[in-house]
Design an enzyme around this catalytic site. Sequence first.
Site, PDB file in Angstrom:
ATOM      1  N   HIS A   1       8.468  -8.398  -7.988  1.00  0.00           N
ATOM      2  CA  HIS A   1       9.108  -8.846  -9.232  1.00  0.00           C
ATOM      3  C   HIS A   1       9.195 -10.369  -9.286  1.00  0.00           C
ATOM      4  CE1 HIS A   1      11.957  -9.254 -12.527  1.00  0.00           C
ATOM      5  NE2 HIS A   1      12.701  -9.987 -11.727  1.00  0.00           N
TER       6      HIS A   1
ATOM      7  N   GLU B   1      -6.350  -1.428 -17.668  1.00  0.00           N
ATOM      8  CA  GLU B   1      -5.774  -0.616 -16.612  1.00  0.00           C
ATOM      9  C   GLU B   1      -5.406  -1.478 -15.414  1.00  0.00           C
ATOM     10  OE1 GLU B   1      -4.874   2.303 -16.845  1.00  0.00           O
ATOM     11  OE2 GLU B   1      -5.871   3.030 -18.635  1.00  0.00           O
TER      12      GLU B   1
END
Length: 695
Positions: free
Chosen positions: A670, A504
């Site tokens: 990113h 997770e």
Amino acid sequence: MRYPSGHLPGLSKGIHLGIRVSSSHLILGHHLQDSNERQGQDSGPGQSTWSDTPQTCYAWSRCSPWSRCSRELQLSAELQAATLKGRRAWCGGVFRDLVVNTRQYLEHVRGSKAGSQGKVVKLFANHFRVTSCPQWIAYKYNIDYMPDIENGDVRESLLFQHEALFGKCHIFDGNSLLLPCALPKSKTELVSHFKDQLVKVTIEFSSELTPTSPDRLRYYNILFRKILKIMKLRQVGRNYYNKEKAEEIRQHKLEIWPGYVTSILQYENSMTLCADVNHKLLRMETAYDLIMRIREDAKKKGIDVKEQVSKELVGSIVFTKFNNKTYRVDAINWKETPKTIFKKSDGTKITFMEYYKKMIYLFSRLEVSDTVNSYVTVLKKHDSSNTQMVVCVLSSDRKEMYDGIKKYLCVNCPIPSQCVVARTLDKPQTLMTIATKIAQQMNCKMGGALWKVQTGLQNAMFIGIDCFHDIVNRRKSIAGFVASVNEDLTEWFSQCIIQESGQELVNGLRACLQEALKLWYERNSLLPYSIIVYRDGVGDGQLQALIDYEIPQIVSSLKSIFNSQNFKLTFIVVKKRINTRFFVESQGRLQNPLPGTVVDVELTRREWYDFFIVSQSVKDGTVTPTHYNVIHDTVRLSPDTVQCLTYRLCHMYYNLPGVIRVPAPCHYAHKLAYLVGQSIHEEPHHSLSNRLFYL
């Protein structure tokens, strides 16, 4: 060429099972031009200059247009390619998202989620209305086989031996059958023949589907993809292409196949077909050609063939013409040869040479000239505690050289660095421009600021999260976490989370939040009042998981950090890979909308607080909008506020003087995840966390 209105070429108006694709209609959207001009930088050529009055845009577009990313378009392709277990487990991520109603929990936008400011503009989009008989019911049947059959084509063949029972008007997805009329019995057992074996086929009633049922939408997409097959388009990966219309670019050894991307989904007021053109770019050079080329280069340059081949091929996508499928190269087994025997799925044994009918060559190891080590050796000699920036002028853009230098300077010897390929400095006419851009980038990496915008929110922290898969270790993924630590959004905290498959993300987010808030407190002497999260890298079908797990865990972490203090959280999901396109008509021609164009009605979903923004201006081709979905909002941002805020943040990316597609924190996240996943494959040194070292 695009088809923003009218009929798709080669597509008949009426199709089976009660649905019809009709010509397009007009819809609403809106256009933003923000008053918040960047402070510290003038608008240069090609940049947007904001007006004094914020403008929201209501856009009109042909036929309720907005579409999801290409995954939702792959329904029949995945059903045909997956094994039986995969088919049963997979129910279409995009359709799981469609039934998630997040707007019902957002009281401030229950009545309306549309902005009210700005100028109304008329837009067109690449969507077509799909109508269905309102009272028409379809009947879904589950199909089981005894013994189990995994191959999708075989399953279809076994079922269709009894086509006389259910008729020619049907849709079969490999696991279930959709019919326009109910069968006489709720459960029917049949016997089919497969080779010398008898197979029991059980057809059992599952449910009745209304025209707007999400499950029925899935079948509509399967049906439409079968139409593309009828048009003799070939399936390659997820989409369909016309090989007969392929064009060769011989000087570059490339071949281009034109094709379509399509999806049928329910939107604000109607169901539409989104259709966009798509091109598959294929290298005519085979893997064998590449290996032979590297072998020849190895003789001249003294490089290691195995190492170089692995760097070129591992992680790349290869296309096999005999079955029109694509595969990713995960590894190269140098111990096996073309004469190695392997076992086929039917139990028979065969050599690779016999199977592929072609030769694969492996080559012996050569001496290595490790130029990366020589760079690192020089860096070690000149490293000191006073070094603030390292500039490396590289002889070529070889990836292994860049990766080696970046890994050393991000992990072992943490110093912001700038790599420049020597040939970019060999053009006198552009030298000053290039030098200026390099200097600006270096300034940012050392903590400087080039410009700023006013967000309109006081004491607000902005967070960007994006994920990237490590190209070396495919079982690991990297999440980039970036957070602003001052009001002007000129200073950022950055950290990455490297996680194993199935782990997770929020387990690592807790630590990131703590560090970011600690740094914010050190800079501002108080905690932020509101936190705005832009979450990129969310796959189809993960929306409910964000709501059920990730957001509650973030809220729980914030509560423990803030103790009894109040805080507000907004969580926005960002989608870049979408196929919806917008157009504006000017002098009888369709052109791209102006930057700042927003669409927040008709094209959106009534269950979501969502909108599109066209933030960029492009010179060639069509501009791609970005989709935003506000799924949690205790800050209670109004539509005008969140739209203007999001557009302003698209101007805050320091690596480009123009406007980018997504808010700056998203793109910073990113870039961080990409650097780690592409080059260094380790978590960067913590001392770099307050620098934009990854630009």
